[in-house]
Write a protein that holds these residues in place. Structure first.
Motif, mmCIF file in Angstrom:
data_model
loop_
_atom_site.group_PDB
_atom_site.id
_atom_site.type_symbol
_atom_site.label_atom_id
_atom_site.label_comp_id
_atom_site.label_asym_id
_atom_site.label_seq_id
_atom_site.Cartn_x
_atom_site.Cartn_y
_atom_site.Cartn_z
ATOM 1 N N GLU A 2 0.900 -1.164 0.003
ATOM 2 C CA GLU A 2 -0.002 -0.074 -0.090
ATOM 3 C C GLU A 2 0.920 1.326 -0.076
ATOM 4 O O GLU A 2 1.903 1.066 0.742
ATOM 5 N N ARG A 358 -8.116 -5.653 15.020
ATOM 6 C CA ARG A 358 -8.818 -6.544 14.089
ATOM 7 C C ARG A 358 -10.040 -7.196 14.707
ATOM 8 O O ARG A 358 -10.997 -7.299 14.307
ATOM 9 N N ASN A 387 -2.311 -4.558 9.143
ATOM 10 C CA ASN A 387 -2.786 -4.766 7.713
ATOM 11 C C ASN A 387 -3.432 -3.338 7.315
ATOM 12 O O ASN A 387 -3.958 -2.926 8.290
ATOM 13 N N ASP A 389 -6.137 -2.650 5.753
ATOM 14 C CA ASP A 389 -7.566 -2.839 6.362
ATOM 15 C C ASP A 389 -7.767 -2.235 7.635
ATOM 16 O O ASP A 389 -8.824 -1.365 7.805
ATOM 17 N N TRP A 391 -6.028 -0.596 9.625
ATOM 18 C CA TRP A 391 -5.375 0.628 9.949
ATOM 19 C C TRP A 391 -6.499 1.698 9.333
ATOM 20 O O TRP A 391 -6.613 2.646 9.956
ATOM 21 N N GLY A 431 0.174 0.859 7.048
ATOM 22 C CA GLY A 431 0.983 -0.290 7.076
ATOM 23 C C GLY A 431 2.517 -0.397 7.184
ATOM 24 O O GLY A 431 3.084 -1.218 7.512
ATOM 25 N N TRP A 507 8.828 -1.120 5.955
ATOM 26 C CA TRP A 507 7.804 -2.021 6.235
ATOM 27 C C TRP A 507 8.294 -3.104 6.587
ATOM 28 O O TRP A 507 9.141 -3.955 6.259
ATOM 29 N N GLU A 549 -6.292 -13.869 10.454
ATOM 30 C CA GLU A 549 -6.849 -12.788 10.172
ATOM 31 C C GLU A 549 -7.159 -11.959 11.431
ATOM 32 O O GLU A 549 -6.799 -10.766 11.473
ATOM 33 N N GLY A 552 -2.957 -12.554 13.809
ATOM 34 C CA GLY A 552 -1.950 -12.192 13.024
ATOM 35 C C GLY A 552 -1.209 -13.589 12.721
ATOM 36 O O GLY A 552 -0.947 -13.971 11.440
#
Ligand code: WTA
Length: 643
Positions: A2, A358, A387, A389, A391, A431, A507, A549, A552
């Motif tokens: 990303e 998450r 991830n 998403d 974030w 990310g 990253w 998911e 982690g």
């Protein structure tokens, strides 16, 4: 990858200590002239009884690294006494119980009094400078009091996460040869009780050198009592003197030991020394969270882990902050719990782990939307990669698009935050952990230690010492050298895989050794395998991480049974329970795959790379298997995985 840039909200940029203009200048100074830079920071953030003579000595070759040499200071004095003049009536610790109706506060003055009393309790029991004290407490104010009381008299605390089993506790007590244990009758989390005193009793059967146990009454439940050894915290406190002069500690004297898992062998006692750690904890807390006097600051980490040490206790208290201590969990009594607490106490800075974000994201926005979260200014995350998403949800839904997210990368060993955005200065990339903190020189290298091109994944190393770096592994300087400095000589090896993009953003890919991060908790495959192998039916085992998911990673165990023993579900249950009992419930196994055999090279080494692929269900490209002693083993494992 990303690569969308999020600009920092303008109102924050204007008040931030670090901004776009000064970041580069300060960073350059910190690298080009570290002595000058750190001398300034050390005098700004810490009150010294007597000043240091030399800023730093030693390097990654000699490994006798010292900071602020000959400086004298005391951690509890810095966290408490020096604030009394200005903020004795300000709340230092805001405690929120697991039960929403239970809470309490300690002002700086009250904290001072409790810490002095308790330090005298320890002294009266014969505890001296340099003695090790084990703290096995839940998230209650007494854990902070106990830690600070140790530091006041120069004792070294070793906090053991309260979910650890009796065996894990005794191993840590023995390794550090602790003299005294501080625990509670029970812990309370998510409405459930944790029988800490019984666990402690069991652990102490193996620890003859622990002469006293101090017990905090948390729930008041009936507990077994050893007249010769056990003492009630509240009774001892009543009989202790009120004044306790802080011990003048050398900057290089040990402050605490905290155990963490490595690739192999038993957990390592990471030893941090006083001066460097405190300077680094205070400075990172202020700059990374843009902490401003009066802010209500909340880090949700348990004090049993390094994040709790540096950013629930030391960093915030050194800066005279109000730090919130939460006993509970994000989902109890409902999934709105975090945000209700944020509203109730008008929390300004909130720091948590991706796994919590998450898990709450999955439950939907309705829990969040019931709350206002208007007080929030900065959001933080730590412990594992986040991830994009999660974030985005954190940014958009929790922070209403007005709070920068600081995704902070660091480790137990590094003492404090190492790579991070600076709110107000760093345009954010969801990310990415962004830029190095001052004085930190990270590099991504290949197996030989040569820098890799930007955008390519390699091993993350740190090239120069910084003040927060651990001093050694307690009692094992050799292991310290071999674990962190042998593979890429002259550099600190983090054990993480990472890449850096063309704009200098880092990253983090994840661990590239045999450490598994499960819900942000650090667990070593070696420890898990030793427990599995101790079961009467198990011949051997290999444990790897598999992506999940929410958590982690999950723990994925390949288990080979002794000949004649048939795999069955009962056995699976037993093995899962065994890990829970021997390590703790946070180390729960996600999957057990029976393996007729494990893939080994001709020299007998288990090929973990292959097992990781199988666990991740990446079955089409298993890479080179030609060095295996018996390539047929792989077909069986793949066949079993597909079932
Ligand atoms: C991982 C926790 C990605 C990493 C403070 C590291 C992260 C390990 C991040 C240390 C992050 C920590 N993004 N990964 N922001 N922060 N990690 O010792 O793998 O419990 O090596 O310290 O957590 O875990 P530890």
């Amino acid at each position: 990858m990303e690569n969308k840039i999020r600009e920092v909200p303008a109102q924050l940029a204007s008040s931030a200590y670090i901004n776009k203009e000064n970041y580069q200048t300060l960073y350059k100074q910190s690298i080009d002239n570290p002595d000058l830079f750190w001398a300034e920071q050390a005098s700004q953030f810490i009150t010294w009884f007597s000043p240091w003579k030399t800023v730093q000595s030693g390097d990654f070759k000699t490994l006798d690294i010292r900071w602020f040499i000959d400086g004298k200071l005391n951690a509890s004095y810095n966290c408490i006494d020096r604030h009394l003049k200005e903020r004795k009536d300000q709340i230092a610790i805001l405690w929120q119980g697991d039960n929403p109706n239970e809470s309490s506060t300690l002002t700086y003055q009250q904290l001072y009094e409790k810490v002095c009393h308790f330090a005298n309790v320890l002294k009266n029991l014969g505890i001296k400078k340099g003695d090790r004290i084990c703290i096995y407490l839940p998230m209650i104010p007494e854990i902070a009091i106990a830690m600070l009381a140790c530091t006041r008299i120069g004792a070294i605390h070793s906090v053991v996460f309260s979910a650890f089993s009796p065996d894990s506790l005794s191993a840590r007590i023995l390794d550090a040869d602790c003299r005294l244990l501080i625990t509670a009758d029970e812990g309370v989390r998510g409405g459930k009780k944790n029988p800490l005193k019984s666990h402690a009793d069991k652990a102490l059967e193996k620890c003859p050198n622990v002469k006293h146990v101090i017990v905090v009454k948390r729930t008041g439940t009936a507990i077994p009592w050893n007249q010769k050894r056990d003492l009630w915290y509240h009774e001892e406190l009543e009989n202790a003197d009120a004044e306790c002069t802080p011990e003048k500690m050398d900057s290089d004297d040990p402050l605490f030991i905290l155990y963490t898992s490595g690739s192999t062998g038993s957990p390592k006692g990471i030893l941090h020394s006083t001066g460097g750690y405190l300077v680094y904890a205070a400075m990172t807390h202020k700059f990374v969270f843009n902490y401003q006097p009066g802010d209500i600051y909340w880090c949700t980490a348990d004090i049993g882990w390094i994040t709790g040490h540096s950013y629930v206790i030391y960093g915030p208290l050194l800066n005279g902050a109000t730090t919130l201590l939460f006993e509970g969990v994000p989902h109890y009594p409902t999934f709105a719990r975090f945000w209700e607490i944020v509203d109730q106490y008008k929390v300004n800075i909130f720091y948590t782990a991706p796994t919590a974000i998450r898990a709450l994201h999955k439950e939907g926005d309705q829990w969040v939307k019931k709350t206002s979260r208007k007080s929030l200014k900065i959001l933080g995350t730590v412990g594992e990669p986040i991830n994009p998403d999660a974030w985005e949800w954190y940014y958009r839904v929790i922070g209403n698009e007005h709070c920068p997210i600081v995704d902070t990368w660091w480790q137990t060993e590094t003492g404090g935050i190492m790579i991070t955005p600076f709110p107000g200065a760093t345009p954010l990339k969801p990310g990415s952990v962004s830029w190095p903190f001052f004085g930190v020189l990270p590099l991504v290298v290949d197996e030989q230690g040569n820098p890799v091109e930007d955008g390519k994944v390699g091993k993350l190393i740190i090239k120069k010492p910084w003040p927060g770096l651990m001093k050694t592994i307690y009692g094992d300087q050799q292991r310290f050298k071999e674990t962190y400095f042998k593979e890429i000589p002259g550099n600190y090896l983090t054990g993480d895989g990472a890449d850096r993009d063309k704009e200098g953003y880092f990253w983090i890919v994840g661990r590239n050794d045999d450490v598994i991060k499960v819900s942000g908790h650090r667990i070593g495959s070696g420890e898990l395998e030793a427990v599995l192998n101790s079961h009467a039916s198990v011949a051997e085992s290999a444990v790897v991480g598999a992506p999940d998911e929410i958590k982690g990673n999950i723990i994925y165990a390949f288990v080979t049974l002794k000949s004649g023993i048939q795999p069955n579900d009962q056995l699976k249950k037993e093995l899962i329970q065994l890990i829970k009992d021997e390590i703790g419930p946070h180390a729960i196994i996600g999957t057990i795959q029976w393996a007729k055999d494990l893939p080994k090279t001709r020299s007998g080494k288990i090929m973990r790379r292959l097992l990781r692929k199988i666990a991740c269900n990446e079955l089409t490209d298993l890479g080179d298997t030609s060095t295996l002693a018996d390539p047929g083993v792989v077909d069986d494992l793949v066949g079993e995985r597909k079932k």
